[in-house]
Design an enzyme around this catalytic site. Sequence first.
Site, PDB file in Angstrom:
ATOM      1  N   ALA A  54       0.800  -1.234   0.000  1.00 50.36           N
ATOM      2  CA  ALA A  54       0.000   0.000   0.000  1.00 50.36           C
ATOM      3  C   ALA A  54       0.838   1.293   0.000  1.00 50.36           C
ATOM      4  O   ALA A  54       0.630   2.165  -0.859  1.00 50.36           O
ATOM      5  CB  ALA A  54      -0.975  -0.039   1.169  1.00 50.36           C
ATOM      6  N   ASP A 243      -3.914  -2.666   3.922  1.00 51.02           N
ATOM      7  CA  ASP A 243      -4.165  -1.897   2.698  1.00 51.02           C
ATOM      8  C   ASP A 243      -5.179  -0.784   2.910  1.00 51.02           C
ATOM      9  O   ASP A 243      -5.161   0.228   2.210  1.00 51.02           O
ATOM     10  CB  ASP A 243      -4.627  -2.827   1.577  1.00 51.02           C
ATOM     11  CG  ASP A 243      -3.432  -3.586   1.045  1.00 51.02           C
ATOM     12  OD1 ASP A 243      -3.090  -4.626   1.636  1.00 51.02           O
ATOM     13  OD2 ASP A 243      -2.799  -3.105   0.087  1.00 51.02           O
TER      14      ASP A 243
HETATM   15  O1  MRU Z   1      -1.149  -7.295  -3.541  1.00 56.23           O
HETATM   16  P1  MRU Z   1      -0.056  -6.641  -2.733  1.00 56.23           P
HETATM   17  O2  MRU Z   1       1.241  -7.375  -2.807  1.00 56.23           O
HETATM   18  O3  MRU Z   1       0.076  -5.172  -3.061  1.00 56.23           O
HETATM   19  O4  MRU Z   1      -0.577  -6.736  -1.239  1.00 56.23           O
HETATM   20  C1  MRU Z   1       0.200  -6.127  -0.238  1.00 56.23           C
HETATM   21  C2  MRU Z   1      -0.333  -6.324   1.127  1.00 56.23           C
HETATM   22  O5  MRU Z   1      -1.380  -6.884   1.338  1.00 56.23           O
HETATM   23  C3  MRU Z   1       0.464  -5.691   2.235  1.00 56.23           C
HETATM   24  O6  MRU Z   1       0.355  -6.432   3.411  1.00 56.23           O
HETATM   25  C4  MRU Z   1      -0.080  -4.279   2.509  1.00 56.23           C
HETATM   26  O7  MRU Z   1      -0.153  -3.545   1.321  1.00 56.23           O
HETATM   27  C5  MRU Z   1       0.751  -3.548   3.493  1.00 56.23           C
HETATM   28  S1  MRU Z   1       2.339  -3.097   2.871  1.00 56.23           S
HETATM   29  C6  MRU Z   1       3.148  -2.216   4.072  1.00 56.23           C
END
Ligand code: MRU
Length: 356
Positions: A54, A243
């Site tokens: 995120a 997210d």
């Molecule tokens: O699909 P992604 O790899 O973008 O998903 C990322 C996540 O779910 C992370 O845990 C979240 O974005 C937090 S990152 C600090």
Amino acid sequence: MVDSKTPVLEWQGESNGYLRLLDQTLLPCETKSVECRTVEQVVEAIRSLRVRGAPAIGVAAAYGVVVGVREAASTERSKFDERLSLVIQQLAASRPTAVNLFWALERQRQVAERLPTASPQEVVAALLAEARVIEVEDRSMCAAIGRHGAELLTTGDTVLTHCNAGALATAGDGTALAVIYAAVASGKQIRVFADETRPLLQGARLTAWELSQRGVPVTVICDSMAATVMRQRKVQAVIVGADRIAANGDTANKIGTYSVACLAKMHGIPFYVAAPSSTFDLSLSHGDQIQIEERSAAEITHGFGRQTAPEGIDVYNPAFDVTPAELITAVITERGIIRQVNGDTVRTMLASDRDS
Ligand code: MRU
């Protein structure tokens, strides 16, 4: 050759520069960067998870605005503003769940709004400056999250994490993994179980790579093994990223996080979410209102090049799930730790300027 020297994300040059991203789809086998000089390239990089996590998506989008609008820098201001709106719309359509994306785009929109009489060139310069500020702020939010969260861990603890909420997902040291890095830096011995994180294996490909680059002992397990390691008392805490966090503390994170939270509850293990204030969305009263991205069936049926399900089979592939606030022991933010997660404690923490 795998190395940790390639920056996850960096802007090269001035207003006519470009965004360089470590292509995370190639990890852990290759560390190669991609150069984004157009908004379409930034959108593609976000959509295909070359840049993901995120906070990193938010920072990339802020720079994406700069590459998208500068071609209109020599037009009149009204045309430039039209281009800016279009570019923001394009970036906003890249992925729906991580609110940091929309938060960063809104900050960029406000930059232009605050400069109604400035020339397009001046606005482009201001947008680049704001993207840099967003990046620097993200780095210091990660550091503060690490500082706050480290106190929750005791030397000898093994932490289970899901997906990747580390340096690969932010402009700094990460959120969940920042807590681990800070605990290790303070002299605590911490080990990690990384859920492999089906279907795109962010845990196996990214978290395991990142932690081993940093010398933190990490063991990869299939997602379905989390219950077993908890029952075997091999896990003392779960820490994940987020997210989007609704006003009541319900938290969207990578699909499978909710299962881990249920398991942690069942086994009496604390379940922590680590996230900066840019991940909260107070416009949503609860987690059911969070839009969950659905991704292509091929990620499940043809993951990493081999067909693993019958041709044409029906597939459901939500990329995120929502963990209800009552399953969350605490949320670690850059402002401090929210204990007893609910609408009041979330609002109070976000209104405070504690830490920093
Ligand atoms: O699909 P992604 O790899 O973008 O998903 C990322 C996540 O779910 C992370 O845990 C979240 O974005 C937090 S990152 C600090």
